[in-house]
Design a protein around this motif. Structure first.
Motif, PDB file in Angstrom:
ATOM      1  N   GLU A   1       9.649  42.380  92.591  1.00  0.00           N
ATOM      2  CA  GLU A   1       8.688  41.306  92.311  1.00  0.00           C
ATOM      3  C   GLU A   1       8.997  40.702  90.958  1.00  0.00           C
ATOM      4  N   LYS A   2       8.912  39.379  90.880  1.00  0.00           N
ATOM      5  CA  LYS A   2       9.149  38.704  89.609  1.00  0.00           C
ATOM      6  C   LYS A   2       7.926  38.891  88.723  1.00  0.00           C
ATOM      7  N   ASN A   3       8.081  39.647  87.667  1.00  0.00           N
ATOM      8  CA  ASN A   3       6.975  39.803  86.722  1.00  0.00           C
ATOM      9  C   ASN A   3       7.526  39.874  85.319  1.00  0.00           C
ATOM     10  N   GLU A   4       6.663  39.682  84.373  1.00  0.00           N
ATOM     11  CA  GLU A   4       7.096  39.596  82.982  1.00  0.00           C
ATOM     12  C   GLU A   4       7.659  40.906  82.456  1.00  0.00           C
ATOM     13  N   ASP A   5       7.324  42.028  83.124  1.00  0.00           N
ATOM     14  CA  ASP A   5       7.785  43.325  82.646  1.00  0.00           C
ATOM     15  C   ASP A   5       9.159  43.710  83.209  1.00  0.00           C
ATOM     16  N   GLN A   6       9.702  42.903  84.109  1.00  0.00           N
ATOM     17  CA  GLN A   6      10.987  43.249  84.713  1.00  0.00           C
ATOM     18  C   GLN A   6      12.066  43.294  83.638  1.00  0.00           C
ATOM     19  N   ASP A   7      12.844  44.371  83.619  1.00  0.00           N
ATOM     20  CA  ASP A   7      13.846  44.527  82.544  1.00  0.00           C
ATOM     21  C   ASP A   7      15.277  44.612  83.072  1.00  0.00           C
ATOM     22  N   PHE A   8      15.469  44.399  84.382  1.00  0.00           N
ATOM     23  CA  PHE A   8      16.822  44.482  84.963  1.00  0.00           C
ATOM     24  C   PHE A   8      16.998  43.332  85.958  1.00  0.00           C
ATOM     25  N   TYR A   9      18.087  42.553  85.752  1.00  0.00           N
ATOM     26  CA  TYR A   9      18.357  41.424  86.642  1.00  0.00           C
ATOM     27  C   TYR A   9      19.815  41.465  87.103  1.00  0.00           C
ATOM     28  N   PHE A  10      20.024  41.035  88.339  1.00  0.00           N
ATOM     29  CA  PHE A  10      21.389  40.843  88.835  1.00  0.00           C
ATOM     30  C   PHE A  10      21.510  39.400  89.311  1.00  0.00           C
ATOM     31  N   ILE A  11      22.487  38.674  88.765  1.00  0.00           N
ATOM     32  CA  ILE A  11      22.713  37.276  89.137  1.00  0.00           C
ATOM     33  C   ILE A  11      23.995  37.204  89.957  1.00  0.00           C
ATOM     34  N   GLN A  12      23.869  36.781  91.202  1.00  0.00           N
ATOM     35  CA  GLN A  12      25.019  36.699  92.107  1.00  0.00           C
ATOM     36  C   GLN A  12      25.852  35.471  91.740  1.00  0.00           C
ATOM     37  N   MET A  13      27.120  35.700  91.406  1.00  0.00           N
ATOM     38  CA  MET A  13      28.012  34.604  91.008  1.00  0.00           C
ATOM     39  C   MET A  13      29.443  35.103  91.095  1.00  0.00           C
ATOM     40  N   GLU A  14      30.362  34.261  91.584  1.00  0.00           N
ATOM     41  CA  GLU A  14      31.705  34.755  91.864  1.00  0.00           C
ATOM     42  C   GLU A  14      32.787  34.177  90.964  1.00  0.00           C
ATOM     43  N   GLU A  15      32.716  32.880  90.671  1.00  0.00           N
ATOM     44  CA  GLU A  15      33.792  32.235  89.906  1.00  0.00           C
ATOM     45  C   GLU A  15      33.688  32.585  88.424  1.00  0.00           C
ATOM     46  N   PRO A  16      34.777  33.105  87.833  1.00  0.00           N
ATOM     47  CA  PRO A  16      34.743  33.495  86.411  1.00  0.00           C
ATOM     48  C   PRO A  16      34.292  32.366  85.487  1.00  0.00           C
ATOM     49  N   GLU A  17      34.719  31.136  85.768  1.00  0.00           N
ATOM     50  CA  GLU A  17      34.351  30.000  84.909  1.00  0.00           C
ATOM     51  C   GLU A  17      32.839  29.775  84.927  1.00  0.00           C
ATOM     52  N   LYS A  18      32.233  29.927  86.121  1.00  0.00           N
ATOM     53  CA  LYS A  18      30.779  29.765  86.249  1.00  0.00           C
ATOM     54  C   LYS A  18      30.045  30.916  85.561  1.00  0.00           C
ATOM     55  N   VAL A  19      30.617  32.129  85.682  1.00  0.00           N
ATOM     56  CA  VAL A  19      30.024  33.294  85.017  1.00  0.00           C
ATOM     57  C   VAL A  19      30.037  33.087  83.504  1.00  0.00           C
TER      58      VAL A  19
END
Length: 717
Positions: free
Chosen positions: A502-520
């Protein structure tokens, strides 16, 4: 047809320390505009007059240029030239302001006064005895350094090393380099075997000379040590040396025997050690065994009431494993406590300290790094030092440390935190200084990456089963609220981290899906410069640490640092050295132990000032100011992004890390686990689940050649 051009050097537009390629502007008599010259230039300063030989050329973008093939430096002959020359930073102690004063006082004779009548410089405002000596020494040094530079240039070696060579050997620099160029690699940080070998080849030292073979063997063993190995098997070493040196194996074997006879290396059956590592590994085993069998000081508190007392004093309720660890600490001479985040290691340390203090025992706490020691002190409320400070390192002391077996530490209890970071040599020096009646408790997370230095000390001690080891695996309720802690344990068990919550203000771990190194790369910059500071209130430089598995590539540490520097530091007070830019306010890391400066490999600070007159950069390490001469700046690297290995022993409010399949050669479970456990309040991983899966499944980190486990078990001498 080659022509000759002479003019005063006005400014250097570009210069590479590696190959000396230079673009510069000179003022030529009779020509209205400055002339652009392009070629190989070394050790020149604005204001000097240069005589260049070459041809005119028209660049499609930059227009007319003079491409030169040779250059001769002529001392400046005009007042403007002398002032520009002296004010360029060439002479330590003389900047633009002082150069102007000197010119106003001595005019066209200024350089002659510095050369032959330097005492007269005290006639100038601002020059006392101390400044006079600085200018005199710098003038003499730059002349002699230039001779070294000429020598290096004639052998196609970067002139960037000239000052270091001169500082090491003084007037004997060229003689040493000619007699045994391989000494440069041994004696001087930054000059490797390959550079020394290049000089040797130009000097006509034969490829199959014993000197080259011996130096090559030591180089190969040092490279293996940098990869964590304490020794290397004899036959494997011979084969590696044959490939690198391209010489007959018979010569290599003779050279191994020769340096073994000189005790620079030790051959133990089929294992070949650098002498320092053999002594250290054997010494660890001997000291631990002796420490273990020596009777400890009597514990003065009723054991039945000990646990009750500590729980009451600290207002805690101990879990079963914690109680067991504390109970065993009352009897053990040496014990290990290992566990991941949230498993209560700090609680145990506090409880053990409390009980020993109540019994009137003297207690010392230490950790490998300054940050780890500071964190230990904050968590326990008890003073903690780095191991180096605990052992009282002194450059004047033979062997380095004042605390030894002859002058042991004053302690009944010694607790070392982050022990997985402690390498073989440091552990040896530590154990020598532990009094034999003391109790030694080693605390660490065995699932993290092993030490940057050679060896795998904590794992070898645990695997030997010669000392009691408490493994903590229960995550306490408070820690279960943190996804950082939960996911660290998920990774350690071989499971994918929890990324859908759940998206909440206390969340302390995120994973962002992204593949291209330039975009990362773009996302990392956006997170550091804007998103994380705005949403969470963290400081972009002090609080956020970008970690990466590798040095090269679009999202490797080198490129990340260049890009993050552009977006996070707008200071225009900058210094160009060796093809890189250093700015005031830059985040930097020390990359070697420098005992004279009392800074160590992995220490992170901020550039406080750049003094071009004194050729000095000041770095602020958590309130401690450390000065670096310009020639010492290769000990510093930008630290907006660092490797995961370099992050060991540190915690950061925010960790951001790319995890891509391009890193597959380096993706390991313990690397990902180490990175995640460095984050204290927020961890953001950017990449692909495929790459994360590769890392989590790869639970076979590369083996390190050590015999400590066997020695502890009594199988080796």
């Amino acid at each position: 047809m080659q022509i000759e051009l002479q003019g005063q050097l006005e400014r250097i537009t570009f210069h590479s320390e590696e190959n000396h390629f230079t673009i510069a502007k000179i003022r030529v008599k009779g020509q209205k505009d400055l002339v652009t010259i392009v070629g190989s230039l070394f050790s020149v300063s604005p204001g000097e007059v240069v005589k260049v030989t070459g041809t005119w050329d028209r660049h499609p973008k930059f227009g007319e240029q003079f491409k030169f093939t040779s250059c001769e430096v002529v001392a400046p002959a005009t007042l403007h030239g002398i002032e520009k020359y002296l004010g360029s930073g060439l002479i330590k102690g003389v900047g633009p302001v002082m150069a102007k004063r000197l010119i106003e006082k001595f005019g066209i004779e200024t350089l002659d006064i510095i050369e032959h009548q330097h005492q007269r410089l005290k006639e100038v405002e601002g020059i006392g005895e101390k400044k006079l000596e600085m200018i005199r020494a710098a003038w003499q040094e730059q002349r002699e350094v230039r001779d070294v530079m000429l020598f290096l240039q004639s052998h196609d070696v970067s002139s960037a090393y000239a000052s270091k060579i001169y500082r090491q050997y003084g007037k004997a620099s060229i003689a040493v380099a000619k007699e045994n160029p391989y000494r440069l690699a041994t004696d001087i940080f930054g000059i490797g075997f390959k550079t020394a070998d290049s000089i040797a080849g130009k000097l006509g030292i034969p490829k199959d000379s014993p000197m080259r073979a011996e130096a090559g063997i030591l180089y190969v063993l040092q490279q293996f040590a940098m990869n964590g190995h304490i020794y290397y098997p004899h036959d494997g070493l011979v084969e590696e040396c044959r490939e690198i040196l391209d010489i007959n194996t018979g010569i290599i074997k003779q050279a191994i025997a020769a340096i073994a006879a000189e005790k620079r290396i030790v051959i133990d059956v089929e294992a070949v050690y650098l002498a320092e590592f053999y002594v250290a590994e054997k010494g660890i085993a001997e000291n631990l065994r002796e420490l273990n069998r020596t009777q400890r000081r009597l514990f003065m508190i009723d054991r039945d009431k000990a646990l009750e007392t500590v729980q009451k004093n600290l207002n805690i309720t101990l879990a079963e494993n914690q109680a067991k660890a504390i109970s065993e600490s009352l009897d053990a001479k040496v014990m290990v406590i290992t566990g991941g985040p949230g498993t209560g290691k700090t609680t145990i340390i506090k409880a053990i300290i409390t009980l020993h203090a109540l019994s009137g025992m003297s207690i010392l706490l230490a950790a490998p790094t300054g940050r780890a020691a500071k964190r230990m002190a904050e968590a326990t409320g008890h003073e903690a030092k780095t191991i180096h400070r605990l052992l009282e390192y002194s450059p004047k002391n033979d062997g380095g440390f004042k605390r030894t077996e002859q002058n042991p530490l004053n302690a009944d209890l010694l607790v070392i935190d982050e022990t997985s970071m402690v390498d073989t040599v440091l552990m040896y020096h530590l154990l020598k200084a532990v009094p034999k009646q003391a109790t030694l408790i080693l605390v660490g997370d065995i699932d993290q990456l092993p030490s940057v230095g050679a060896g795998n000390v904590l794992r070898d001690i645990i695997d030997s089963k010669q000392v009691p080891c408490i493994r903590l695996n229960q995550i306490f309720r408070q820690a279960q609220k943190s996804l950082i802690v939960v996911n660290a344990h998920q990774i350690n068990r071989g499971d994918m981290p929890i990324t859908q919550t759940e998206k909440n203000e206390d969340q302390d771990f995120y994973f962002i899906q992204m593949e291209e190194p330039e975009k990362v790369l773009e996302k990392i910059i956006e997170l550091c410069a804007k998103k994380v500071p705005e949403k969470f209130g963290f400081d972009a430089v002090n609080d956020i640490q970008v970690l990466t598995p590798m040095h090269r590539g679009v999202v490797g540490a080198s490129n990340l640092n260049v890009e993050l520097q552009k977006h996070l530091n707008n200071s225009d007070d900058e210094l160009h050295r060796g093809g890189r830019v250093i700015k005031v306010r830059d985040k930097v890391m020390q990359i070697r132990n420098n005992y004279d400066k009392d800074v160590f490999n992995g220490d992170i600070g901020r550039i406080a000032s750049i003094n071009r007159e004194d050729q000095e950069v000041m770095v602020d390490y958590d309130g401690k100011a450390v000065a670096y001469d310009f020639s010492e700046l290769d000990e510093l690297i930008l630290a907006y992004a660092i490797s995961v290995h370099k992050s060991q022993g540190s915690e950061y409010p925010v960790v951001i890390m790319p995890v891509l399949t391009q890193h597959y050669m380096l993706l390991q479970r313990n690397l990902l686990y180490t990175a995640v456990t460095r984050g204290k309040k927020l961890v953001i991983l950017i990449g692909t689940k495929k790459a994360m899966g590769i890392a989590i499944r790869n639970n076979k980190p590369s083996e390190r050649y050590t015999k400590l486990k066997e020695r502890l078990m009594g199988k080796k001498g």
